[in-house]
Structures are given as C-alpha cells and as structure tokens.
Design a protein around this motif. Structure first.
Motif, mmCIF file in Angstrom:
data_model
loop_
_atom_site.group_PDB
_atom_site.id
_atom_site.type_symbol
_atom_site.label_atom_id
_atom_site.label_comp_id
_atom_site.label_asym_id
_atom_site.label_seq_id
_atom_site.Cartn_x
_atom_site.Cartn_y
_atom_site.Cartn_z
ATOM 1 N N UNK A 25 0.921 -1.044 0.068
ATOM 2 C CA UNK A 25 -0.027 0.056 -0.021
ATOM 3 C C UNK A 25 0.888 1.073 0.044
ATOM 4 N N UNK A 26 1.963 1.103 0.603
ATOM 5 C CA UNK A 26 2.833 2.277 0.797
ATOM 6 C C UNK A 26 3.580 2.562 -0.780
ATOM 7 N N UNK A 27 3.892 1.672 -1.436
ATOM 8 C CA UNK A 27 4.411 1.771 -2.675
ATOM 9 C C UNK A 27 3.380 2.349 -3.737
ATOM 10 N N UNK A 28 1.975 1.654 -3.561
ATOM 11 C CA UNK A 28 1.097 2.308 -4.477
ATOM 12 C C UNK A 28 0.801 3.893 -4.091
ATOM 13 N N UNK A 29 0.669 4.061 -3.091
ATOM 14 C CA UNK A 29 0.692 5.375 -2.407
ATOM 15 C C UNK A 29 1.683 6.429 -2.961
ATOM 16 N N UNK A 30 2.900 6.126 -2.949
ATOM 17 C CA UNK A 30 4.144 6.739 -3.317
ATOM 18 C C UNK A 30 4.231 7.027 -4.948
ATOM 19 N N UNK A 31 3.484 5.671 -5.409
ATOM 20 C CA UNK A 31 3.598 5.859 -7.068
ATOM 21 C C UNK A 31 2.410 6.656 -7.694
ATOM 22 N N UNK A 32 1.200 6.662 -6.976
ATOM 23 C CA UNK A 32 0.095 7.469 -7.337
ATOM 24 C C UNK A 32 0.000 8.853 -7.134
ATOM 25 N N UNK A 33 0.739 9.209 -5.972
ATOM 26 C CA UNK A 33 0.875 10.381 -5.376
ATOM 27 C C UNK A 33 -0.382 10.800 -4.506
ATOM 28 N N UNK A 34 -1.120 9.751 -3.976
ATOM 29 C CA UNK A 34 -2.192 9.804 -3.015
ATOM 30 C C UNK A 34 -1.537 9.552 -1.701
ATOM 31 N N UNK A 35 -2.284 9.893 -0.532
ATOM 32 C CA UNK A 35 -1.743 9.508 0.772
ATOM 33 C C UNK A 35 -2.061 8.148 0.956
ATOM 34 N N UNK A 36 -1.166 7.556 2.033
ATOM 35 C CA UNK A 36 -1.054 6.233 2.397
ATOM 36 C C UNK A 36 -2.736 5.666 3.177
ATOM 37 N N UNK A 37 -2.997 6.687 3.717
ATOM 38 C CA UNK A 37 -4.287 6.767 4.507
ATOM 39 C C UNK A 37 -5.475 6.404 3.587
#
Length: 81
Positions: A25-37
């Motif tokens: 989830x952290x990687x998806x958050x970083x890649x897409x530019x949305x927050x982890x939450x």
C-alpha cells in the motif's frame, strides 16, 4: 450513511491489482501520489471518498470511474422503481 464495504467493486479491484503487481500500500501510495491513508480507506471500501483521487489511483492501472448501468435486481435492492 452507508457503512464501509470492503467487498465493493472498486475496493476489490484496487486491492487485487495492487497485489498482482506485488506492490505494498505504501508503494501504491508513493507511485500514484495519494496518501497512504487514502489507499487504505479505498481498499477498505470507505464511502464518500473523493472521485478525483480514486481516478488518480485507477489511472495507474489504466482505468477510470465511469457510469455503469445497473441491473433491475440492483435497482430493486436500492428501492428504486
């Protein structure tokens, strides 16, 4: 207000595609530019999330939110005529 629904189609799609790509989830958050939450809430089926952010994540997978016809059975379940 409707409760959270982990089994809604968008939550299932995001979770499945993320796992297929072996992303956390952290990687998806970083890649897409949305927050982890946001990613966590999206995968847990939180209602009332911002559609532009949902599209931001879906775009990573080559998809976007679109109007989709619902079946008569779904309409009856929603109490529509």
């Amino acid at each position: 207000m409707k409760g959270w629904n982990r089994n809604n189609p968008i939550a299932q799609f995001i979770r499945k595609r993320r796992k297929e790509l072996n992303l956390t989830q952290v990687e998806l958050s970083d890649t897409t530019g949305v927050g982890l939450r946001f990613v966590r809430e999206l995968e847990q089926g939180k209602p009332n999330l911002m559609t532009d952010k949902i599209n931001q994540v879906l775009l990573f997978f080559g998809h976007e939110l679109t109007p989709t016809p619902i079946s008569d059975a779904t309409r009856r379940n929603l109490g529509e005529q």
